[in-house]
Design an enzyme around this catalytic site. Structure first.
Site, mmCIF file in Angstrom:
data_model
loop_
_atom_site.group_PDB
_atom_site.id
_atom_site.type_symbol
_atom_site.label_atom_id
_atom_site.label_comp_id
_atom_site.label_asym_id
_atom_site.label_seq_id
_atom_site.Cartn_x
_atom_site.Cartn_y
_atom_site.Cartn_z
ATOM 1 N N TYR A 110 40.903 47.951 -11.580
ATOM 2 C CA TYR A 110 39.571 47.544 -12.052
ATOM 3 C C TYR A 110 38.508 48.575 -11.650
ATOM 4 O O TYR A 110 38.456 48.996 -10.482
ATOM 5 C CB TYR A 110 39.190 46.152 -11.499
ATOM 6 C CG TYR A 110 37.741 45.871 -11.797
ATOM 7 C CD1 TYR A 110 37.345 45.545 -13.094
ATOM 8 C CD2 TYR A 110 36.749 46.045 -10.834
ATOM 9 C CE1 TYR A 110 36.010 45.373 -13.407
ATOM 10 C CE2 TYR A 110 35.410 45.870 -11.142
ATOM 11 C CZ TYR A 110 35.048 45.536 -12.431
ATOM 12 O OH TYR A 110 33.716 45.390 -12.749
ATOM 13 N N ASP A 113 22.188 51.976 -12.177
ATOM 14 C CA ASP A 113 22.937 51.321 -11.092
ATOM 15 C C ASP A 113 22.733 51.938 -9.709
ATOM 16 O O ASP A 113 22.708 51.219 -8.731
ATOM 17 C CB ASP A 113 24.437 51.344 -11.446
ATOM 18 C CG ASP A 113 25.244 50.369 -10.609
ATOM 19 O OD1 ASP A 113 24.751 49.259 -10.342
ATOM 20 O OD2 ASP A 113 26.374 50.714 -10.214
ATOM 21 N N SER A 137 23.859 42.295 -8.338
ATOM 22 C CA SER A 137 24.658 42.357 -9.555
ATOM 23 C C SER A 137 24.310 41.133 -10.428
ATOM 24 O O SER A 137 24.003 40.067 -9.902
ATOM 25 C CB SER A 137 26.146 42.311 -9.205
ATOM 26 O OG SER A 137 26.432 43.303 -8.251
ATOM 27 N N LYS A 183 19.886 44.706 -14.353
ATOM 28 C CA LYS A 183 19.429 46.078 -14.073
ATOM 29 C C LYS A 183 19.542 46.957 -15.317
ATOM 30 O O LYS A 183 18.637 47.718 -15.640
ATOM 31 C CB LYS A 183 20.243 46.729 -12.943
ATOM 32 C CG LYS A 183 19.879 46.215 -11.579
ATOM 33 C CD LYS A 183 19.920 47.254 -10.458
ATOM 34 C CE LYS A 183 21.152 48.108 -10.344
ATOM 35 N NZ LYS A 183 22.332 47.321 -9.905
ATOM 36 N N ARG A 214 33.686 45.012 -19.678
ATOM 37 C CA ARG A 214 32.783 46.150 -19.490
ATOM 38 C C ARG A 214 32.814 47.155 -20.624
ATOM 39 O O ARG A 214 33.798 47.247 -21.366
ATOM 40 C CB ARG A 214 33.201 46.901 -18.215
ATOM 41 C CG ARG A 214 33.124 46.077 -16.944
ATOM 42 C CD ARG A 214 31.738 46.076 -16.392
ATOM 43 N NE ARG A 214 31.558 45.217 -15.242
ATOM 44 C CZ ARG A 214 30.633 45.417 -14.310
ATOM 45 N NH1 ARG A 214 29.832 46.453 -14.373
ATOM 46 N NH2 ARG A 214 30.480 44.580 -13.316
ATOM 47 N N ARG A 216 35.458 43.457 -8.749
ATOM 48 C CA ARG A 216 35.558 44.037 -7.409
ATOM 49 C C ARG A 216 36.107 42.985 -6.453
ATOM 50 O O ARG A 216 35.744 41.820 -6.533
ATOM 51 C CB ARG A 216 34.186 44.491 -6.918
ATOM 52 C CG ARG A 216 33.694 45.765 -7.559
ATOM 53 C CD ARG A 216 32.383 46.218 -6.954
ATOM 54 N NE ARG A 216 31.277 45.362 -7.299
ATOM 55 C CZ ARG A 216 30.740 44.456 -6.505
ATOM 56 N NH1 ARG A 216 31.173 44.297 -5.271
ATOM 57 N NH2 ARG A 216 29.728 43.708 -6.908
ATOM 58 N N CYS A 260 21.702 40.611 -12.433
ATOM 59 C CA CYS A 260 20.283 40.253 -12.567
ATOM 60 C C CYS A 260 19.597 41.110 -13.622
ATOM 61 O O CYS A 260 18.365 41.145 -13.688
ATOM 62 C CB CYS A 260 19.557 40.391 -11.234
ATOM 63 S SG CYS A 260 19.924 39.073 -10.083
ATOM 64 N N LYS A 290 30.901 52.952 -6.699
ATOM 65 C CA LYS A 290 30.493 52.139 -5.542
ATOM 66 C C LYS A 290 31.022 52.745 -4.232
ATOM 67 O O LYS A 290 30.322 52.749 -3.223
ATOM 68 C CB LYS A 290 31.009 50.713 -5.697
ATOM 69 C CG LYS A 290 30.568 50.015 -6.966
ATOM 70 C CD LYS A 290 29.080 49.845 -7.027
ATOM 71 C CE LYS A 290 28.676 48.958 -8.195
ATOM 72 N NZ LYS A 290 27.220 48.821 -8.297
ATOM 73 N N HIS A 304 21.382 50.942 -4.360
ATOM 74 C CA HIS A 304 21.886 50.231 -5.553
ATOM 75 C C HIS A 304 20.686 49.937 -6.463
ATOM 76 O O HIS A 304 20.222 48.798 -6.539
ATOM 77 C CB HIS A 304 22.555 48.935 -5.067
ATOM 78 C CG HIS A 304 23.333 48.203 -6.111
ATOM 79 N ND1 HIS A 304 23.661 46.880 -5.988
ATOM 80 C CD2 HIS A 304 23.860 48.611 -7.293
ATOM 81 C CE1 HIS A 304 24.358 46.503 -7.045
ATOM 82 N NE2 HIS A 304 24.487 47.523 -7.851
HETATM 83 C C1 OXD Z 1 28.064 45.746 -9.647
HETATM 84 C C2 OXD Z 1 28.334 46.718 -10.713
HETATM 85 O O1 OXD Z 1 28.887 44.833 -9.415
HETATM 86 O O2 OXD Z 1 27.474 47.588 -10.940
HETATM 87 O O3 OXD Z 1 27.009 45.847 -9.007
HETATM 88 O O4 OXD Z 1 29.405 46.662 -11.330
HETATM 89 MN MN MN Z 2 25.915 47.617 -9.511
#
Ligand code: OXD
Ligand code: MN
Length: 597
Positions: free
Chosen positions: A197, A277, A248, A252, A375, A69, A250, A206, A226
């Site tokens: 991307y 997410d 991001s 999830k 990814r 991003r 961590c 997002k 989020h």
């Molecule tokens: C982020 C993602 O960057 O979910 O939070 O890709």
């Molecule tokens: Mn995310």
């Protein structure tokens, strides 16, 4: 495919701007998907992986300058700058449209414009929002078909209404100097140009589900967050749901798919994945807070996904998955760092260059085969732990909200906040230390309120305000907790094992939310009383437990100063409730210091 005049007119205006050779409406059928896959393979945009090893899976490589991003090119375009706030990039809408139109003009010449009608959330649910994405990328279409509910039935649901998010995307020439990710919340519109991307171009994710939705949710009285959502089933069959926000990188996705430790599994504990997410939260008729995951797939980071960190993710991505920027082998296999198995003897790295194990750069650093942000895009229904409720239009009721960050010293393993208002303060002051995978100085603390810093589509001070007000309307609010899996000792080693063992902490959180677990009051919140955190069969010393829960007044004084300087940027717009909590914390910490003398 539609009689909707507003939609037809908008598509035709955007087509006039971008000048595609043809327009294809995405109908959501398996036949059309197959045709698109074949086209993508024929053009080289996607590579079909080995059908035996990876049935239904494809590989895609982005441009090397387009792998994450781009927050610096992401804008909130509101009439007034203050409405975007100090934490967002801002452009005047007219200027933003003008600038981006220069890049969009003729950008689809010789290409197809795909029209993707999609719904975030189950079709017809009071939670759900409809969007239309126009794109010149088959990769985007195939990803959107995994990540959202897309196709003809969305148009039927939309009918004649003009209430849909208008998303326009073009890869254009993938020039980073002509790349913009623009949000126009006042127009319910997103324009994304010059990138391929995922986070920049899968506009349902997002852009719509967080940035635009956060704006809408404030107007309409709900929350767009989020957060992962997971259910924890106890041995009696009762399931408690929690929603958790972490910045991001961590973990999830790993937490949402956690496998309980043996001691818990043997008793009958199970974990159910609802989302990894994004969570949309609404107050239910019963006065509780209910949550849905608006997505239908995972767009997860591949490196680090292995049998120890996340066996459920590995099982999820065995088929019908799109892999982006991982390492590809000549025989249609894939690999990534910290994954499963030995690296292949040779392959083609994410950037298209030949790769073999042991390759280093000029300064002797290993060259990765997979990009650190490579990814997988995979359907949620393939996840072995997918919750039977994941698609329920009513959502799931929340027992607790959890905030967390990556702090090597400061924050204890877990603490419970004193009230909703205190919980909002703890969310608002969330922070993480920068890791090697991010820009910035390692170890430096980045404030990331509710993990929404890059995703809040309006002034963050107003967002805090909205959270505070919203809490007042929930008759039976979930309790709010903070966790930190990342505490380290003096030698720099993590002292909590993490992964599946995190269930022990969630178990205390749930029992605490039902007033079934003991706690001790500290200046920052309640921590588990001795013996209340179930540590059965876990080899961990009393000394380590002490370190995990240590609250160092000196560290907290420094932290308090950090809160104050972060909040300063919001000036008068910072809500009183946040100011009150700041002073209350300051006072509690001061009293503690006197007390310990
Ligand atoms: C982020 C993602 O960057 O979910 O939070 O890709
Ligand atoms: Mn995310």
């Amino acid at each position: 495919m539609t009689q909707n005049r507003a939609l037809q007119q908008w598509v035709s205006e955007m087509a006039q701007l971008c000048q595609p050779e043809r327009i294809v409406w995405i109908d959501g059928t398996a036949e059309q998907k197959k045709v698109l896959e074949e086209e993508a393979v024929a053009s080289g945009e996607m590579i079909r992986l080995d059908e035996q090893k990876w049935p239904g899976c494809f590989y895609h490589r982005t441009a090397t300058n387009d792998v994450a991003r781009t927050e610096q090119l992401t804008y909130i375009c509101t009439s007034k700058k203050e409405d975007a706030g100090p934490t967002n990039n801002w452009m005047k809408p007219a200027e933003a449209y003008r600038q981006a139109a220069l890049y969009f003009r003729g950008a689809m010449k010789g290409r197809t414009m795909y029209v993707i009608p999609f719904s975030m959330g189950p079709l017809g649910s009071p939670f759900s929002k409809i969007g239309i994405e126009l794109t010149d990328s088959i990769y985007v279409v195939l990803n959107m078909l995994i990540m959202t509910r897309a196709g003809r039935e969305i148009l039927e649901q939309l009918g004649e209404s003009d209430n849909f998010t208008r998303g326009l995307h073009s890869k254009a020439d993938l020039d980073p100097n002509r790349r913009l990710i623009l949000h126009f919340p006042e127009d319910n519109t997103i324009w994304s140009v010059g990138s391929g991307y995922g986070g920049n171009v899968l506009l349902g994710k997002k852009c719509l589900s967080l940035r635009i939705a956060s704006w809408l949710s404030r107007r309409e009285g709900w929350l767009a967050e989020h957060m992962l959502i997971m259910g924890i089933e106890d041995p009696t069959g009762k399931i408690d749901y929690i929603a958790a926000a972490f910045p991001s990188a961590c973990g999830k996705t790993n937490l949402a798919m956690l496998i309980p430790p043996e001691h818990f599994r043997a008793q009958g504990y199970k974990v159910w994945t609802v989302g990894d997410d994004i969570a949309w939260l609404r107050i239910g008729e019963d006065g509780r807070l209910w949550a849905i995951n608006p997505e239908t797939g995972f767009f997860g980071v591949a490196p680090g996904t292995n049998a120890q960190s996340n066996p459920n993710a590995l099982a999820t991505i065995r088929r019908n998955t799109i892999f982006t920027n991982v390492l590809l082998t000549e025989d249609g296999d894939i690999w990534w760092e910290d994954g499963e198995g030995e690296p292949p003897a040779s392959g083609i790295a994410w950037d298209g260059r030949p790769w073999k194990p042991g390759l280093t750069d000029d300064s002797g650093r290993p060259i990765p085969g997979a990009h650190p942000n490579s990814r997988f895009t995979a359907p949620i229904v393939q996840c072995p732990s997918v919750s039977p409720e994941w698609d329920n239009p009513r959502g799931v009721p929340l027992t607790a909200i959890v905030f967390g960050g990556r702090r090597s010293r400061l924050a204890p393993l877990v603490y419970e906040t004193f009230s909703w208002q205190h919980g909002v303060y703890v969310g608002a002051t969330m922070a993480s230390e920068i890791t090697a995978a991010q820009y910035g100085k390692q170890g430096q603390v980045r404030r990331d309120p509710m993990a929404m810093l890059p995703f809040c589509g309006y002034n963050m001070a107003d967002y805090f305000h909205h959270w505070l007000n919203f809490g007042k309307k929930i008759e039976k609010p979930p309790k709010i907790f903070h966790v930190n899996w990342f505490r380290k000792n003096e030698a720099g080693d993590f002292i909590w094992p993490g992964f599946g063992e995190n269930l022990r902490v969630l178990n205390w959180i749930i029992r605490r939310a039902h007033n079934q677990a003991g706690a001790v009051r500290t200046p920052i919140g309640f921590v588990p009383a001795e013996g209340e955190l179930d540590l059965t069969n876990l080899e961990i010393s009393g000394e380590t437990i002490e370190q995990l829960f240590a609250i160092d007044p000196k560290d907290w004084q420094k932290e308090l100063a950090g809160h104050s300087s972060f909040f300063a940027q919001f000036g008068d717009r910072l809500p009183q409730g946040i100011r009150d909590e700041y002073h209350a914390l300051k006072e509690r910490l001061a009293l503690e210091r006197i007390g310990t003398k």
